[in-house]
Design a protein around this motif. Sequence first.
Motif, PDB file in Angstrom:
ATOM      1  N   SER A 182      36.758  -2.187  37.204  1.00 17.07           N
ATOM      2  CA  SER A 182      36.880  -2.653  38.592  1.00 17.07           C
ATOM      3  C   SER A 182      37.754  -3.894  38.700  1.00 17.07           C
ATOM      4  O   SER A 182      38.697  -3.944  39.505  1.00 17.07           O
ATOM      5  CB  SER A 182      35.494  -2.931  39.181  1.00 17.07           C
ATOM      6  OG  SER A 182      35.600  -3.392  40.508  1.00 17.07           O
ATOM      7  N   MET A 234      41.426  -3.100  38.133  1.00 18.95           N
ATOM      8  CA  MET A 234      42.037  -2.427  39.284  1.00 18.95           C
ATOM      9  C   MET A 234      42.238  -3.390  40.442  1.00 18.95           C
ATOM     10  O   MET A 234      43.268  -3.355  41.134  1.00 18.95           O
ATOM     11  CB  MET A 234      41.158  -1.262  39.734  1.00 18.95           C
ATOM     12  CG  MET A 234      41.239  -0.029  38.872  1.00 18.95           C
ATOM     13  SD  MET A 234      40.356   1.326  39.677  1.00 18.95           S
ATOM     14  CE  MET A 234      40.355   2.546  38.365  1.00 18.95           C
ATOM     15  N   VAL A 254      44.000  -2.865  44.193  1.00 19.46           N
ATOM     16  CA  VAL A 254      43.322  -1.625  44.574  1.00 19.46           C
ATOM     17  C   VAL A 254      42.033  -1.923  45.328  1.00 19.46           C
ATOM     18  O   VAL A 254      41.284  -2.834  44.969  1.00 19.46           O
ATOM     19  CB  VAL A 254      43.003  -0.780  43.311  1.00 19.46           C
ATOM     20  CG1 VAL A 254      42.168   0.442  43.661  1.00 19.46           C
ATOM     21  CG2 VAL A 254      44.307  -0.363  42.625  1.00 19.46           C
ATOM     22  N   VAL A 279      38.658  -1.036  45.427  1.00 17.36           N
ATOM     23  CA  VAL A 279      37.846  -0.324  44.443  1.00 17.36           C
ATOM     24  C   VAL A 279      36.686   0.442  45.070  1.00 17.36           C
ATOM     25  O   VAL A 279      36.001   1.187  44.371  1.00 17.36           O
ATOM     26  CB  VAL A 279      37.311  -1.282  43.355  1.00 17.36           C
ATOM     27  CG1 VAL A 279      38.451  -1.797  42.503  1.00 17.36           C
ATOM     28  CG2 VAL A 279      36.503  -2.424  43.965  1.00 17.36           C
ATOM     29  N   TRP A 307      38.782   3.870  44.948  1.00 21.52           N
ATOM     30  CA  TRP A 307      39.862   4.014  43.987  1.00 21.52           C
ATOM     31  C   TRP A 307      40.094   5.489  43.643  1.00 21.52           C
ATOM     32  O   TRP A 307      39.207   6.334  43.795  1.00 21.52           O
ATOM     33  CB  TRP A 307      39.597   3.195  42.732  1.00 21.52           C
ATOM     34  CG  TRP A 307      38.338   3.525  41.991  1.00 21.52           C
ATOM     35  CD1 TRP A 307      37.100   2.984  42.176  1.00 21.52           C
ATOM     36  CD2 TRP A 307      38.182   4.490  40.935  1.00 21.52           C
ATOM     37  NE1 TRP A 307      36.178   3.536  41.315  1.00 21.52           N
ATOM     38  CE2 TRP A 307      36.809   4.463  40.544  1.00 21.52           C
ATOM     39  CE3 TRP A 307      39.047   5.360  40.290  1.00 21.52           C
ATOM     40  CZ2 TRP A 307      36.312   5.286  39.527  1.00 21.52           C
ATOM     41  CZ3 TRP A 307      38.548   6.177  39.272  1.00 21.52           C
ATOM     42  CH2 TRP A 307      37.195   6.135  38.909  1.00 21.52           C
ATOM     43  N   ASP A 316      45.003   5.420  40.457  1.00 19.85           N
ATOM     44  CA  ASP A 316      44.700   4.008  40.247  1.00 19.85           C
ATOM     45  C   ASP A 316      44.162   3.775  38.843  1.00 19.85           C
ATOM     46  O   ASP A 316      44.515   2.793  38.176  1.00 19.85           O
ATOM     47  CB  ASP A 316      43.662   3.521  41.266  1.00 19.85           C
ATOM     48  CG  ASP A 316      44.171   3.543  42.693  1.00 19.85           C
ATOM     49  OD1 ASP A 316      45.374   3.328  42.893  1.00 19.85           O
ATOM     50  OD2 ASP A 316      43.351   3.787  43.604  1.00 19.85           O
ATOM     51  N   PRO A 336      32.369  -1.306  43.497  1.00 19.35           N
ATOM     52  CA  PRO A 336      33.260  -0.153  43.335  1.00 19.35           C
ATOM     53  C   PRO A 336      32.502   1.170  43.440  1.00 19.35           C
ATOM     54  O   PRO A 336      31.301   1.232  43.178  1.00 19.35           O
ATOM     55  CB  PRO A 336      33.809  -0.338  41.917  1.00 19.35           C
ATOM     56  CG  PRO A 336      32.724  -1.078  41.193  1.00 19.35           C
ATOM     57  CD  PRO A 336      32.123  -2.004  42.222  1.00 19.35           C
TER      58      PRO A 336
END
Length: 387
Positions: free
Chosen positions: A204, A207, A212, A214, A217, A221, A366
């Motif tokens: 997480s 990313m 991103v 999350v 995602w 990604d 996430p």
Amino acid sequence: MSRRSLLRGTAGLGAATLLAGCGVPPAYVDESRRAARDLSARDRTLEFANWPLYIDTDDEDTAKRPTLNAFRERTGISVRYTEEINDNDEFFGKIGPSLMNGQEPGRDLVVVSDWMAARFVRLGWVQEMDREGQPNVDRHIDPQLHSPAFDPGRLHTVPWQSGITGIAYNRRKLGRELRSTKELWADDLRGKVTLLSGLDESFSLLMQGNGVDVTKWTEDDFHTMCDQVEKLVRAKHVRRFTGNDYIKDLSSGDVLACQAYSGDVIQLQADNPDIEFVVPEEGAELWAESLMIPNRAQHKANAEKLIDYYYEPEVAAELAAWVNYVCPVPAAQNVLADSGDEDLVALAEDPLIFPDTAMRSRLAIPRDIGADERVAFSKRWNAIVGL
């Protein structure tokens, strides 16, 4: 040593995959087959399985747990508390055979990380709780933790403690502040950075460093993040992947910056004030480890009473003062702030225990890795960790 300083699993292929590989695929359990006869009214006991070092203890006798003792005195319910959970996958494999076969699991209440709780919920291995008997949960649960994607409304799970996966660094030895995940890749940190080895613990933040969202995602990604990390590993920028032994590396100065858990850093700062924890500008992961009542548990009502007890702000404050993770009961902050005790007031003001509005705006939960994604994603990540 903090609770998360114990050896953790890397989440590899996971016990679910291992069981399937042995010809014993995890079986979904329908709602109608989850409950057992509840003995709570006549048998005032409860079996509670948790992680080590994850509850308050008496300063003079660590075998005594003040909040559990107070619960027994108030309700007459005795809690048999065991510290048997050392790894999410290991515990999944331990309790899984009973749950998939509809057998009594020997535990009325368990605590696992939310990514593992998601697996239990998907498999139908945990029971829905009676929220009418849990007024404190409804009233005091952290709104940011109230309705994760894997368990909308938290019908099957309740956070025990929460925390943040962010960046820890030695400000004095680095000679500057870190405010961004991208800053981990600066040239002067080559060979002085560690990342967490567990896929679920690490992905997480990495990313988020790429911008991103999350909470939603995608596969692209994930592979973009893996391509980036693989390149950094091959270039020797990442010193190594760690479990919780990053604490030793950071304390010794062998690394200058690393992925880290907020609760660990609070304890590190007591001995080394040069260690700082940052929620990066791009964001960090807010995680939780949650209470669940497994299928066929024989003391469901007793377990629900204990969960609700820990959501009383006074009780939650006592627990938070001992474990030093993000408290899932925000109202406990006022209890500590009004205590008149200098140390407790300091805890109430610590954003790593009670995140302020600015910090919360950068925290995200996430979406979990789906069952259809886990095998391929784990293989990709573990290949990088093993380079």
